[in-house]
Design a protein around this motif. Structure first.
Motif, PDB file in Angstrom:
ATOM      1  N   ARG A 183       0.822  -1.211   0.000  1.00 34.26           N
ATOM      2  CA  ARG A 183       0.000   0.000   0.000  1.00 34.26           C
ATOM      3  C   ARG A 183       0.852   1.256   0.000  1.00 34.26           C
ATOM      4  O   ARG A 183       0.545   2.250  -0.687  1.00 34.26           O
ATOM      5  CB  ARG A 183      -0.925  -0.013   1.210  1.00 34.26           C
ATOM      6  N   THR A 184       1.941   1.251   0.745  1.00 34.11           N
ATOM      7  CA  THR A 184       2.825   2.417   0.783  1.00 34.11           C
ATOM      8  C   THR A 184       3.509   2.647  -0.568  1.00 34.11           C
ATOM      9  O   THR A 184       3.709   3.788  -0.981  1.00 34.11           O
ATOM     10  CB  THR A 184       3.877   2.235   1.878  1.00 34.11           C
ATOM     11  N   PHE A 185       3.864   1.567  -1.273  1.00 32.32           N
ATOM     12  CA  PHE A 185       4.481   1.713  -2.591  1.00 32.32           C
ATOM     13  C   PHE A 185       3.490   2.274  -3.604  1.00 32.32           C
ATOM     14  O   PHE A 185       3.832   3.132  -4.416  1.00 32.32           O
ATOM     15  CB  PHE A 185       5.025   0.365  -3.077  1.00 32.32           C
ATOM     16  N   VAL A 186       2.241   1.789  -3.565  1.00 40.12           N
ATOM     17  CA  VAL A 186       1.236   2.284  -4.502  1.00 40.12           C
ATOM     18  C   VAL A 186       0.896   3.742  -4.207  1.00 40.12           C
ATOM     19  O   VAL A 186       0.742   4.567  -5.119  1.00 40.12           O
ATOM     20  CB  VAL A 186      -0.027   1.405  -4.438  1.00 40.12           C
ATOM     21  N   ALA A 187       0.780   4.084  -2.919  1.00 35.04           N
ATOM     22  CA  ALA A 187       0.450   5.464  -2.556  1.00 35.04           C
ATOM     23  C   ALA A 187       1.569   6.426  -2.925  1.00 35.04           C
ATOM     24  O   ALA A 187       1.313   7.632  -3.126  1.00 35.04           O
ATOM     25  CB  ALA A 187       0.150   5.547  -1.062  1.00 35.04           C
ATOM     26  N   ALA A 188       2.805   5.952  -3.009  1.00 33.29           N
ATOM     27  CA  ALA A 188       3.926   6.827  -3.355  1.00 33.29           C
ATOM     28  C   ALA A 188       3.981   7.170  -4.837  1.00 33.29           C
ATOM     29  O   ALA A 188       4.679   8.109  -5.226  1.00 33.29           O
ATOM     30  CB  ALA A 188       5.245   6.188  -2.925  1.00 33.29           C
ATOM     31  N   VAL A 189       3.269   6.429  -5.677  1.00 33.31           N
ATOM     32  CA  VAL A 189       3.250   6.713  -7.118  1.00 33.31           C
ATOM     33  C   VAL A 189       2.323   7.897  -7.370  1.00 33.31           C
ATOM     34  O   VAL A 189       1.150   7.858  -6.972  1.00 33.31           O
ATOM     35  CB  VAL A 189       2.778   5.481  -7.912  1.00 33.31           C
ATOM     36  N   PRO A 190       2.775   8.964  -8.006  1.00 34.45           N
ATOM     37  CA  PRO A 190       1.905  10.131  -8.248  1.00 34.45           C
ATOM     38  C   PRO A 190       0.708   9.777  -9.116  1.00 34.45           C
ATOM     39  O   PRO A 190       0.823   9.042 -10.103  1.00 34.45           O
ATOM     40  CB  PRO A 190       2.842  11.131  -8.950  1.00 34.45           C
ATOM     41  N   ARG A 191      -0.437  10.329  -8.761  1.00 36.92           N
ATOM     42  CA  ARG A 191      -1.635  10.104  -9.556  1.00 36.92           C
ATOM     43  C   ARG A 191      -1.533  10.749 -10.935  1.00 36.92           C
ATOM     44  O   ARG A 191      -2.222  10.339 -11.872  1.00 36.92           O
ATOM     45  CB  ARG A 191      -2.848  10.664  -8.820  1.00 36.92           C
ATOM     46  N   VAL A 211       2.069   1.465 -16.305  1.00 35.34           N
ATOM     47  CA  VAL A 211       2.504   2.631 -15.529  1.00 35.34           C
ATOM     48  C   VAL A 211       2.694   2.280 -14.062  1.00 35.34           C
ATOM     49  O   VAL A 211       3.765   2.499 -13.481  1.00 35.34           O
ATOM     50  CB  VAL A 211       1.498   3.793 -15.679  1.00 35.34           C
ATOM     51  N   LEU A 212       1.656   1.729 -13.439  1.00 35.96           N
ATOM     52  CA  LEU A 212       1.709   1.488 -11.996  1.00 35.96           C
ATOM     53  C   LEU A 212       2.547   0.268 -11.641  1.00 35.96           C
ATOM     54  O   LEU A 212       3.363   0.318 -10.710  1.00 35.96           O
ATOM     55  CB  LEU A 212       0.286   1.325 -11.457  1.00 35.96           C
TER      56      LEU A 212
END
Length: 301
Positions: A183-191, A211-212
Motif C-alpha cells: 500500500r505504501t508503494f502504490v500510494a507513493a506513485v503520483p496520480r 505505468v503502476l
C-alpha cells in the motif's frame, strides 16, 4: 591641539573551538561500524556453525572442546542424507514439496496483495480505514491460535493432506503484511502519471500494467521475499495439515532425525545446509531484479 590615537583597536582573542567536530564524527562512525559488525557476527554465527558442523566427524560434533573448523572434513553426513533419505523418501522429494508450497504462496499472494493494495491506496470506500486496522490486528494474532479453526476449514474444504491447502493457509498468513507494505508503494506513485496515461487514451488495465506495475515492482519483490522465506520455513501448519509422509516439507522432514534416545546432529546440519541453498539462490536472483526495478522506476517516474 587635539591629538588622535592612530593605533589599531585591539581585537578580542579568538576562543578555541570546543572539541573537535571531525574527531567526534569519526568516533561516532567507528561506534556505528563496530555495532554493525557485532550484530552481523551475532546473526551469521549460527549459520557458520551449522555449515561447519555438517562437515565434522561425529567425534568432533559431540566433543566438549571448541573446534571452529573441522580438522578432518568428512562428507559422511551429506552422503547419508542423499542416500538414505528421510522417512523412506528421497530428500529431493521434500525439497520439491517445499518449493511447490513456497513458489505457490509467492505467486498467489503477489496477485492478491497487489490488487488489494491498489484498491486500498487508490479508491475511497466505506470501511477502508477499518480494513487497514483489521490487517494490523490479524498480524498480532499468533498463528498457533488459528491452528484449530484453519484445520477444520481446510478439512471441510477437502484440502487436508494436500499441498494446495498448505498454500492457501500460507497465503492467508502472509497476505496482511504484504497488503500493508505494498500500500505504501502504490500510494507513493503520483496520480498524475495515471491521469496522463488516461488522457493519452490508455485504459485502466493498460495504465495499471504499463505505468503502476513497473513502479510498484520493487515493493512486490520485497514482499515476495518475505512470503517465500515464511512459507519455506513454516513448520506448525505443515505438520498439522499434512498427514502423508511423502507430502511433507523440509522443516517437517528434519524432525525424523530426532529420536527418543538420540539426535543425529550431523544429518540435521547437513540437511539444514541443503535447505538454505534454495533460499540464498532465490534471494540473489530476486535482489538483482529488485535493483533493476528500482532504477527503471526512478527513470519512468
Amino acid at each position: 591641539m587635539t591629538t588622535y590615537d592612530t593605533r589599531a583597536p585591539r581585537r578580542a582573542p579568538a576562543r578555541a573551538p570546543r572539541g573537535n567536530p571531525g574527531r567526534r564524527k569519526r568516533l561516532g562512525r567507528i561506534g556505528l561500524n563496530t555495532t554493525a559488525v557485532v550484530v552481523f557476527l551475532f546473526a551469521v554465527f549460527p549459520v557458520y556453525w551449522m555449515v561447519t558442523t555438517a562437515f565434522k566427524s561425529s567425534e568432533q560434533i559431540f566433543t566438549t572442546d571448541f573446534i571452529p573448523f573441522p580438522t578432518d572434513p568428512t562428507l559422511d553426513h551429506v552422503k547419508r542424507v542423499f542416500t538414505e533419505g528421510v522417512a523412506g523418501h528421497s530428500i529431493w522429494r521434500y525439497l520439491l514439496n517445499s518449493s511447490i508450497v513456497a513458489v505457490g504462496t509467492v505467486l498467489v499472494g503477489a496477485v492478491f496483495s497487489l490488487l488489494a493494495a491498489t484498491a486500498v491506496a487508490r479508491f475511497r470506500f466505506r470501511g477502508r480505514t477499518s480494513f487497514l486496522i483489521l490487517l494490523l490486528i490479524v498480524q498480532m494474532v499468533p498463528g498457533e491460535a488459528l491452528l484449530i479453526p484453519l484445520f477444520m476449514m481446510v478439512r471441510r474444504a477437502g484440502l487436508y493432506d494436500q499441498l494446495l491447502g498448505l498454500i492457501v493457509v500460507n497465503v492467508a498468513m502472509t497476505l496482511p503484511f504484504a497488503i500493508w507494505m505494498l500500500r505504501t508503494f502504490v500510494a507513493a506513485v503520483p496520480r498524475e502519471l495515471e491521469e496522463a496515461a488516461w488522457i493519452d487514451g490508455a485504459s485502466r488495465f493498460a495504465t495499471f500494467w504499463k505505468v503502476l506495475f513497473p513502479l510498484v515492482a520493487p515493493g512486490l519483490v520485497a514482499t515476495s521475499i518475505f512470503s517465500f522465506i515464511t512459507a519455506w520455513n513454516e513448520f506448525v501448519f505443515a505438520l498439522t495439515l499434512i498427514g502423508d509422509q511423502g507430502s511433507y516439507t523440509m522443516p517437517v522432514a528434519l524432525r525424523y532425525f530426532v529420536s527418543q534416545r538420540s539426535v543425529d546432529w550431523g544429518a540435521i546440519m547437513a540437511a539444514s545446509t541443503l535447505m538454505t541453498i534454495p533460499v540464498i539462490v532465490f534471494f540473489l536472483l530476486v535482489q538483482r531484479r529488485m535493483v533493476s526495478g528500482l532504477v527503471a522506476g526512478a527513470v519512468k517516474g
